[in-house]
Design an enzyme around this catalytic site. Structure first.
Site, PDB file in Angstrom:
ATOM      1  N   HIS A 464       0.838  -1.208   0.000  1.00 57.92           N
ATOM      2  CA  HIS A 464       0.000   0.000   0.000  1.00 57.92           C
ATOM      3  C   HIS A 464       0.875   1.263   0.000  1.00 57.92           C
ATOM      4  CE1 HIS A 464      -3.642   2.355   1.238  1.00 57.92           C
ATOM      5  NE2 HIS A 464      -2.708   3.159   1.701  1.00 57.92           N
ATOM      6  N   GLU A 465       1.792   1.331   0.949  1.00 52.33           N
ATOM      7  CA  GLU A 465       2.628   2.531   1.047  1.00 52.33           C
ATOM      8  C   GLU A 465       3.544   2.651  -0.170  1.00 52.33           C
ATOM      9  OE1 GLU A 465       1.736   4.690   3.034  1.00 52.33           O
ATOM     10  OE2 GLU A 465       0.494   3.431   4.329  1.00 52.33           O
ATOM     11  N   HIS A 468       1.727   4.468  -2.872  1.00 48.89           N
ATOM     12  CA  HIS A 468       1.818   5.932  -2.713  1.00 48.89           C
ATOM     13  C   HIS A 468       3.184   6.418  -3.204  1.00 48.89           C
ATOM     14  CE1 HIS A 468      -1.883   6.728  -0.581  1.00 48.89           C
ATOM     15  NE2 HIS A 468      -1.588   5.958   0.445  1.00 48.89           N
ATOM     16  N   HIS A 471       3.357   6.816  -6.878  1.00 52.33           N
ATOM     17  CA  HIS A 471       2.637   8.020  -7.298  1.00 52.33           C
ATOM     18  C   HIS A 471       3.566   9.247  -7.227  1.00 52.33           C
ATOM     19  CE1 HIS A 471      -1.640  10.051  -6.912  1.00 52.33           C
ATOM     20  NE2 HIS A 471      -1.123  10.233  -8.098  1.00 52.33           N
TER      21      HIS A 471
HETATM   22 ZN   LIG Z   1      -2.888   5.216   1.992  1.00 51.53          ZN
END
Ligand SMILES: [Zn+2]
Length: 673
Positions: A464-465, A468, A471
């Protein structure tokens, strides 16, 4: 000697010289950088030349470089490696930063220039991204109240400061209610509880100075108690205490605060010219309007409710088998759900753990990024703020792209949770900057010489991290204010939640989930169990979440309710809330909505992002597989590289050819018919 925070950093890739910075450097550097930013802003505001994009908007983008450097270092260590000095600095800096930002937004000359440019926007010959940054800058000023004058401006100030006071009171009341309640347990009361709950109750008893074990309202204790205690009477007592936080009468009752907050928010939106607070809040979100949020939530509501009612019917039978002749109640749900879970999915975390080694999971995240986007990772030997931090240079086709830092282990000086932040955001104007991105997690540190092992949730957090981080690292825009994760709140979790899907790709687990001792791949039967357990009790979880999101939305749509509790009851009745499920957060303890502005009429956004991540991953599957190169190229081109430089809906539509439907989400949650 020059303050190392303000000096030129002659370091590889512009990493902060952590080994030369001491805590005593922060306060003087902060004050100097703040003053420098303010004078840069004043120079822009007072520029005798007519406003142009370059001398106003682009100049603002470039201002505050010293402040960015100081804050990026300070907030990294304050969050991930705090100490008493850093905590004191944080208390000192945060009101100063709030005042700084409000000084910029209330600079009338500066707003005048921005407003002039906005009025002439069609004749300035701006590129799409320049036009977007101008729009966002202007909108930021207007939403902060910069266009208000006289009595209205004064009233806005009062409303904002009263809301800040009420938000703090709401939180403090909640903390008091949570701290005051305990339920002492006798040794017999502990029967049937697993060891970790017994241990938790004993240490809570010791910590609070009680004679024996106690249950408190801490989520990590009360939820497992409701899940495992066979004592129906104790479950009822605990459940009632837990669900009435903030609603006990007296000084800590939050109901009056909730009512006043809703009134003030309505007034704030009206002062700014919006029909209601939800319209004001949702203007900057991908959802755009309350109607679209309502439409999404109601599409999920019916299937979720149906699944929950079907689960309840089975659990009612289990209640009968236990010889209880009563309705199935809210304090029965978690207990019978846990019994059912054990019967259906006998998944043992201890069996799973040796297959999830931190090193292998980092490799898995990197390898997926290589296969999807061609990224390469090379370990860097650089002094960082803590010896547990590791850094990699990220390149593509031999060219430098970013620096990625991973700070994975829990320690006392780190706040809880996991997060991704940019120590430096990508930008090309006024100066080129390559991203420096950090992932911070709280995984248990292994004893010396042993490999670090993760739980399945931990592994998901790592992916998940890292989503990010992608991105940020793949961002390719002109201006820092729209780069990376500077996007709408209901769009920002798309890249992160989407990346979690690659952990579950069978070939990824087959290659990287290898046993720490034997090196063998995870057996298929175990993998199947992990995947099946992921959708268990989703009807309940979706119902309690959607009910909260709908109440939040209706609170802020139309006229503010005089009696929020009556309004809450009315909303729940209108959707046919099952009697054995309550809102995940009822109004008097709905901190997301009342402790501050962050998630007010925004609690829906978790699900909005989930609709997109499920639908976006389906795009890969439809195209032939999780690593389909064309779909990956589109994901980078239209979503990961664009940051907030284009409206989120436009980006998603360019990637997918249409807006997402709820089908993939329902399927992912096991709620599809
Ligand atoms: Zn998040």
């Amino acid at each position: 000697m020059t303050n190392p925070l303000l000096a030129e950093w002659h370091t590889p890739f512009g990493l902060a010289p952590f080994d030369r910075i001491s805590d005593a450097d922060f306060a003087p550097a902060f004050d100097e950088a703040l003053a420098a930013h303010l004078s840069e802003i004043e120079a822009i505001a007072d520029n005798p030349e007519a406003p142009s994009f370059a001398n106003t908007i682009e100049a603002m983008e470039g201002a505050g470089e010293a402040l960015d450097k100081v804050l990026s270092v300070f907030f990294s260590v304050a969050g991930a490696d705090s100490n008493a000095a850093r905590q004191a600095l944080q208390r000192e800096f945060s009101p100063k930063l709030a005042a700084h930002s409000s000084a910029i937004y209330s600079n009338a000359a500066l707003f005048g220039r921005v407003r002039d440019l906005w009025a002439q926007r069609d004749t300035l010959g701006l590129t799409d991204e320049e036009a977007r940054v101008l729009m966002l800058t202007h909108r930021g000023f207007v939403r902060a109240g910069a266009a208000l004058t006289g009595a209205e401006a004064e009233r806005m100030k009062e409303v904002k400061s009263r809301l800040a006071v009420l938000g703090t009171e709401f939180t403090q009341n909640l903390l008091k209610d949570e701290a005051e309640w305990v339920m002492p347990l006798t040794e017999e009361d502990l029967e049937g509880l697993p060891e970790f709950v017994v241990d938790g109750a004993r240490s809570a008893g010791e910590a609070g100075g009680y004679d024996g074990p106690v249950i408190t309202l801490s989520r990590s204790l009360i939820v497992p108690f409701l899940q495992f205690s066979p004592r129906r009477d104790l479950r009822e007592t605990a459940w009632r205490a837990w669900t009435s936080r903030g609603e006990n009468g007296g000084a800590t009752d939050n109901r009056g605060i909730a009512a006043e907050v809703l009134q003030l928010r309505e007034e704030r939106a009206a002062l700014l010219g919006y029909p209601d607070f939800a319209s004001y809040k949702l203007e900057t979100e991908m959802a755009g309007s309350p109607e679209r949020v309502r439409e999404l939530l109601m599409q999920v509501w019916q299937p979720a409710r149906a699944a929950a009612m079907a689960d309840q019917a089975q659990m009612e039978e289990m209640l009968r088998e236990d010889g209880i002749n009563d309705d199935f109640r809210a304090w029965d749900w978690r207990y019978y759900a846990e019994k059912r879970r054990r019967a259906l999915h006998d998944l043992d975390e201890a069996e799973l753990k040796p297959y999830l080694q931190l090193e292998r999971m980092i490799e898995a995240a990197f390898t997926c990024a290589n296969r999807l986007f061609g990224l390469e990772f090379r370990a860097l030997d650089q002094p960082l703020y803590h010896p547990d931090c590791r850094a990699w240079e990220v390149t593509r086709n031999g060219e430098h792209l970013a620096v990625f830092i991973g700070d994975y282990f829990a320690r006392a000086s780190k706040r809880s949770g996991a997060w991704c932040s940019a120590m430096q955001s990508q930008a090309k104007r006024p100066v080129t900057k390559a991203p420096i991105v950090i992932n911070v997690c709280n995984f248990a540190k292994p004893p010396k010489g042993k490999p670090a092992l993760l739980s399945y949730d931990d592994a998901r957090t790592l992916f998940h991290e890292f989503g990010h981080a992608l991105h940020q690292m793949l961002s390719d825009v002109e201006f820092g204010s729209v780069s990376g994760t500077s996007v709408a709140r209901d769009f920002v979790e798309l890249p992160s939640q989407l990346y979690e899907h690659w952990l579950e790709v069978p070939e990824v687990l087959a290659e990287f989930a290898t046993h720490a001792e034997t090196g063998e791949a995870m057996p298929k039967a175990l993998l199947d169990k992990v995947l099946a357990a992921a959708t268990f009790d989703m009807g309940f979880q979706t119902v309690e979440y959607v009910a909260s999101a709908l109440v939040d939305l209706e609170f802020h749509s139309g006229k503010a309710a005089d009696d929020p509790m009556a309004k809450q009851a009315q909303v729940l009745e209108s959707i046919g809330m099952p009697s054995a499920i309550t809102m995940r957060h009822a109004t008097p303890h709905f901190a997301h909505v009342f402790a501050g502005d962050g998630y007010s009429s925004g609690y829906y956004s978790y699900m909005w992002s989930e609709v997109m991540d499920a639908d976006a991953f389906a795009a890969f599957e439809e195209a032939g597989g999780a690593f389909d190169p064309e779909t990956a190229a589109k994901l980078e081109e239209f979503i990961l590289s664009k940051g907030g430089s284009v409206e989120a809906e436009e980006l998603y539509t360019a990637f997918r050819g249409r807006m997402p439907g709820v089908e993939a989400l329902l399927k992912g949650r096991g709620l599809a018919a």
